[in-house]
Structures are given as C-alpha cells and as structure tokens.
Design a protein around this motif. Structure first.
Motif, mmCIF file in Angstrom:
data_model
loop_
_atom_site.group_PDB
_atom_site.id
_atom_site.type_symbol
_atom_site.label_atom_id
_atom_site.label_comp_id
_atom_site.label_asym_id
_atom_site.label_seq_id
_atom_site.Cartn_x
_atom_site.Cartn_y
_atom_site.Cartn_z
ATOM 1 N N ASP A 62 -13.681 39.916 -15.169
ATOM 2 C CA ASP A 62 -12.492 39.903 -16.014
ATOM 3 C C ASP A 62 -12.792 40.188 -17.478
ATOM 4 O O ASP A 62 -12.042 40.868 -18.161
ATOM 5 N N VAL A 63 -13.919 39.677 -17.972
ATOM 6 C CA VAL A 63 -14.235 39.821 -19.390
ATOM 7 C C VAL A 63 -15.744 39.800 -19.589
ATOM 8 O O VAL A 63 -16.468 39.146 -18.842
ATOM 9 N N LEU A 104 -9.061 34.401 -21.701
ATOM 10 C CA LEU A 104 -10.225 35.300 -21.708
ATOM 11 C C LEU A 104 -10.723 35.548 -23.128
ATOM 12 O O LEU A 104 -11.930 35.605 -23.370
ATOM 13 N N THR A 105 -9.793 35.657 -24.077
ATOM 14 C CA THR A 105 -10.170 35.883 -25.470
ATOM 15 C C THR A 105 -10.877 34.659 -26.048
ATOM 16 O O THR A 105 -11.945 34.775 -26.666
ATOM 17 N N SER A 121 -14.340 34.293 -24.517
ATOM 18 C CA SER A 121 -15.306 35.248 -25.068
ATOM 19 C C SER A 121 -15.682 34.933 -26.506
ATOM 20 O O SER A 121 -16.833 35.105 -26.900
ATOM 21 N N VAL A 145 -4.850 36.365 -20.782
ATOM 22 C CA VAL A 145 -5.545 37.105 -21.839
ATOM 23 C C VAL A 145 -5.949 36.158 -22.967
ATOM 24 O O VAL A 145 -7.038 36.292 -23.533
ATOM 25 N N ILE A 178 -12.186 43.356 -22.099
ATOM 26 C CA ILE A 178 -11.291 42.723 -21.127
ATOM 27 C C ILE A 178 -10.757 43.761 -20.163
ATOM 28 O O ILE A 178 -10.266 44.809 -20.583
ATOM 29 N N ALA A 211 -7.019 40.911 -15.343
ATOM 30 C CA ALA A 211 -6.233 39.857 -15.980
ATOM 31 C C ALA A 211 -4.861 39.739 -15.325
ATOM 32 O O ALA A 211 -4.377 38.626 -15.085
#
Length: 171
Positions: free
Chosen positions: A69-70, A121-122, A125, A118, A98, A103
């Motif tokens: 995913d990331v 995931l952000t 990361s 998202v 990404i 996602a």
C-alpha cells in the motif's frame, strides 16, 4: 512555527484523486511533525503510483515481489544526520509512495473511507521518515500504532469517526 513543504505528484491513471485528498495529506504530514515536536522547516515528497509501480519499487528496494500500500524512503542516515535543501534550509525528510489502487481496496475491505485510509498511510509513512519502525519488535509496532491513531484522532479521522456503514442494520 516551522514551515512544511509537501510536494504531491500523481503518477498513476487508475484512480481519480478525490478533491481534498492533497490537503488531507498536507494536514497529516503537519500533524505528525507537530505531535513529534519536530521544530525545523521540512520538505517531504508524496507520490501516487499504480499497483504495478509500487510492486516494482517494493521488489527493487525491499526484495519483496508483491504489491504493497505504501513505501517510505527516509533521507535521514543511520547516524541521524539529515539532508538539507541548500536553497531553503529545510530538512529533506524523504519520499512517500502510495498506491491509490490498493488504498481504495483496503478502505472498502476495512469499512472506512478512502480519506481515512490515505490519512493512515500518510501518517504511517511520516513516522517512518522520522525513524519509527514497526518491524523491529512488537513494542515498536505498538508504539507506532498508538502514535498513528493519536494523530488521526486529532485530525478527526480516527477509526471510530470514519467507519462506513453501507446501509446494513445489525439489529
């Protein structure tokens, strides 16, 4: 207050980038830096890619021949030294990549919005870019997960706030 520059590029055509997603990513990046008391000017790059591209990057950099995913590519070295943008003086934190395709699938699978996915995931990361690693131990995994949820809650996109009920009544 330190300044943050987030460069966002869409390098895929599979999923239309929803309105507001870029602002959400910027808010997530800033929230992580604020929560972690990172007080220097900083820059980060976020790219949206296809499943094929993220699979290729995963194979090259992690030797895992699978879609993920990331991916996070921190620019901080092992000894803690950082790269500085010579023009702006900002710390170059690194790159976040990404897969929007993944996602979208994960958001549906987990029963929450694409924005929540998202956002997660952000934040995940950004924590990697700051040196956190959930793969080193169960304790590190728990610490990172608690930090992720804390930041997302502050942004109003916690797990509970973003659950999507698809019209199903459980009564």
């Amino acid at each position: 207050m330190a300044k943050l520059k987030v460069y966002i590029k869409n390098n895929q055509n599979e999923v239309k980038v929803p309105v507001g997603l870029r602002l959400l990513i910027r808010r997530c990046c800033q929230a992580v830096l604020t929560t972690e008391k990172f007080d220097k000017d900083a820059e980060v790059s976020v790219s949206f890619v296809s499943n094929a591209e993220i699979k290729n990057l995963n194979k090259i950099y992690r030797e895992k021949d699978s879609v993920t995913d990331v991916l996070s590519f921190p620019l901080t070295s092992q000894d803690g030294s950082v790269e500085i943008n010579q023009d702006t003086g900002a710390v170059l934190l690194g790159d976040v990549v990404i897969s929007l395709e993944t996602a979208v699938k994960q958001a549906a699978s987990y029963g929450h919005s694409l924005e929540r996915e998202v956002g997660f995931l952000t934040v995940h990361s950004m924590l990697h870019l700051l040196g956190y690693d959930h793969e080193t131990s169960m304790l590190d995994q728990r610490i990172m997960r608690e930090k992720e949820e804390s930041v997302l809650e502050k942004l109003g996109i916690s797990r509970d706030a973003t659950f999507v009920n698809n019209g199903e009544d459980n009564n």
